[in-house]
Design an enzyme around this catalytic site. Structure first.
Site, PDB file in Angstrom:
ATOM      1  N   SER A 190      75.478  15.892  -8.835  1.00  0.00           N
ATOM      2  CA  SER A 190      76.362  15.133  -7.949  1.00  0.00           C
ATOM      3  C   SER A 190      77.663  14.765  -8.687  1.00  0.00           C
ATOM      4  O   SER A 190      78.325  15.644  -9.237  1.00  0.00           O
ATOM      5  CB  SER A 190      75.628  13.901  -7.408  1.00  0.00           C
ATOM      6  OG  SER A 190      76.315  13.320  -6.332  1.00  0.00           O
ATOM      7  N   ASP A 245      71.645  19.887   1.792  1.00  0.00           N
ATOM      8  CA  ASP A 245      72.223  18.670   1.228  1.00  0.00           C
ATOM      9  C   ASP A 245      72.998  17.935   2.321  1.00  0.00           C
ATOM     10  O   ASP A 245      73.942  18.470   2.899  1.00  0.00           O
ATOM     11  CB  ASP A 245      73.172  19.063   0.083  1.00  0.00           C
ATOM     12  CG  ASP A 245      73.657  17.870  -0.726  1.00  0.00           C
ATOM     13  OD1 ASP A 245      73.542  16.727  -0.238  1.00  0.00           O
ATOM     14  OD2 ASP A 245      74.145  18.091  -1.848  1.00  0.00           O
ATOM     15  N   HIS A 281      69.738  16.686  -1.561  1.00  0.00           N
ATOM     16  CA  HIS A 281      70.749  16.395  -2.579  1.00  0.00           C
ATOM     17  C   HIS A 281      70.165  16.139  -3.961  1.00  0.00           C
ATOM     18  O   HIS A 281      70.649  16.672  -4.952  1.00  0.00           O
ATOM     19  CB  HIS A 281      71.572  15.177  -2.138  1.00  0.00           C
ATOM     20  CG  HIS A 281      72.752  14.892  -3.023  1.00  0.00           C
ATOM     21  ND1 HIS A 281      73.820  15.757  -3.149  1.00  0.00           N
ATOM     22  CD2 HIS A 281      73.025  13.835  -3.841  1.00  0.00           C
ATOM     23  CE1 HIS A 281      74.709  15.245  -3.998  1.00  0.00           C
ATOM     24  NE2 HIS A 281      74.247  14.082  -4.430  1.00  0.00           N
TER      25      HIS A 281
END
Length: 409
Positions: A224, A319, A353
């Protein structure tokens, strides 16, 4: 408990976190219906549970590597399903496993479906650090990190993990594989109070790690926001030989990035008017996270084509935090446009994610520390679990290949 029923965790009740278990029940009656339960408490005190109902075979056995549950927290033949389907009793809680020194403890039980009697119990200790791996806190000028060193004299390939919110799990487990690994958090205080990021502290961490390991080129990995900082680190400073970017933005997301007192990348901002409020009280912000396709956002791109490092771009196809696949495609297009081929790509159908080390409890939703709201992270649990297993092997293979020899600066 029944003296004849036995719950076996093979090869041992104590194992490494990323080791698979064979979970087997013997001594049942033929065709007996039982429920297998798993429970664990994370470091902040939240309880997580999973269950699966089985019917014993004619010899009175249940084997999770062979048998699909009749009903439960997961479906199909999933040998580790009771672990990755652990769900919080309080919705949307995260399973925190910050410290590597203590194992994750999971309690298993076998319950007779008819009368609710507990027939057998066993406890599994899932360790982060293997024998001989050393852990130490490093406080140097500019950064604070946690260093994991494998047993032996080395030299060891060196990897820096940039963690959005510090958890020692991935770094500690990678040290078991023969890497010296240091984890440095992106956010050292409250993320909503952070106004900018400075690349200098991560450069200092790279240099410390390389001096400690005796290498002249190390690896960096991030997930991320940690991933796009890893891209910038490889692009703007010396000493990075390989980068694993997991569900990364193609641009500098969220906060302006500074280096040597100068802003080098402005921030790509979210448009929160495009987030979707769901009846459940959760939000889906994927549409709010800008895809930088216009000239307006061109200066936020991380110019990775300038980097000499090898890259592994990994993206989850489901995601819901942001469009990781679109970002990855942008990075690939940019590299190809500049005639670069120093990258690999991999995408995972059905994955969300937060790709963690394998057999971690699946996190479908949770609280976002920057946006201060409950978000959907995406992913289908079984597909997400498969992706975590595959990615973990790929990370080790990638760093093992590209950090085997000293990187050219």
């Amino acid at each position: 408990m029944s003296s004849r029923v036995r719950l076996s965790l093979l090869p041992s009740v104590r194992c490494m976190f990323d080791d698979p278990l064979q979970i087997r029940v013997t001594g049942l009656s033929s065709q007996q219906d039982v429920v297998l339960r798993a429970s664990a408490t994370e470091e902040k005190g939240s309880n997580f549970n999973s269950w699966a109902e089985f019917r014993a075979d004619h010899s009175g056995q249940v084997d999770l590597s062979r048998d699909a549950p009749l009903s439960g927290s997961y479906s199909g033949v999933q040998p580790m399903g009771l672990l990755w389907s652990l769900s919080p009793e309080v919705p949307h809680r995260k399973f925190f496993k910050k410290q590597a020194l203590s194992p994750q403890v999971v309690s298993f039980s076998v319950v007779d479906k008819q009368d609710g009697q507990i027939l057998a119990q066993e406890t599994n200790e899932r360790c982060i650090l293997g024998d001989g791996v050393q852990r130490q806190t490093v406080t140097e000028q500019g950064f604070t990190g946690v260093l994991f060193t494998p047993p032996g004299s080395g030299p060891f390939p060196a990897v820096l993990e940039l963690s959005t919110f510090q958890s020692e799990k991935r770094a500690g487990l990678l040290a078991n594989k023969g890497f010296v690994v240091m984890i440095v958090p992106i956010f050292t205080g409250k993320p909503d109070l952070t106004e900018r990021l400075h690349l200098d502290q991560y450069e200092a961490a790279v240099q410390y790690l390389l001096q400690h390991s005796g290498q002249c080129g190390g690896g960096v990995m991030g997930l991320s926001k940690g991933a796009d900082v890893a891209l910038s680190l490889a692009t703007f400073v010396r000493g990075v030989g390989a980068v694993v970017a997991i569900n990364s933005c193609s641009a500098n997301a969220g906060l302006p990035l500074f280096y040597k007192q100068q802003q080098i990348l402005p921030a790509l901002k979210a448009d929160m008017s495009k987030c979707i409020a769901l009846p459940s009280g959760l939000y889906m912000i994927k549409n709010a996270m800008t895809i930088p396709t216009s000239a307006e956002h061109s200066d936020t791109f991380v110019p990775i084509e300038k980097a000499s490092a090898q890259f592994l771009f990994a993206a989850s196809e489901d995601d819901l935090h942001w469009d990781s696949v679109a970002y990855m495609e942008q990075m690939v297009e940019r590299m190809k446009h500049h005639g670069r081929n120093n990258f690999e790509v991999i995408s995972y159908p059905g994955a969300g994610h937060f790709l963690e080390p394998p057999f971690s409890p699946f996190e479908a939703s949770g609280f976002h520390g920057v946006f201060k709201m409950l978000l959907l992270w995406g992913g289908e649990p079984a597909a997400h679990a498969r992706a975590e297993e595959q990615l973990w092997k790929k990370i080790q293979e990638f760093f093992g290949k590209h950090l085997k020899f000293e990187a050219k600066l």
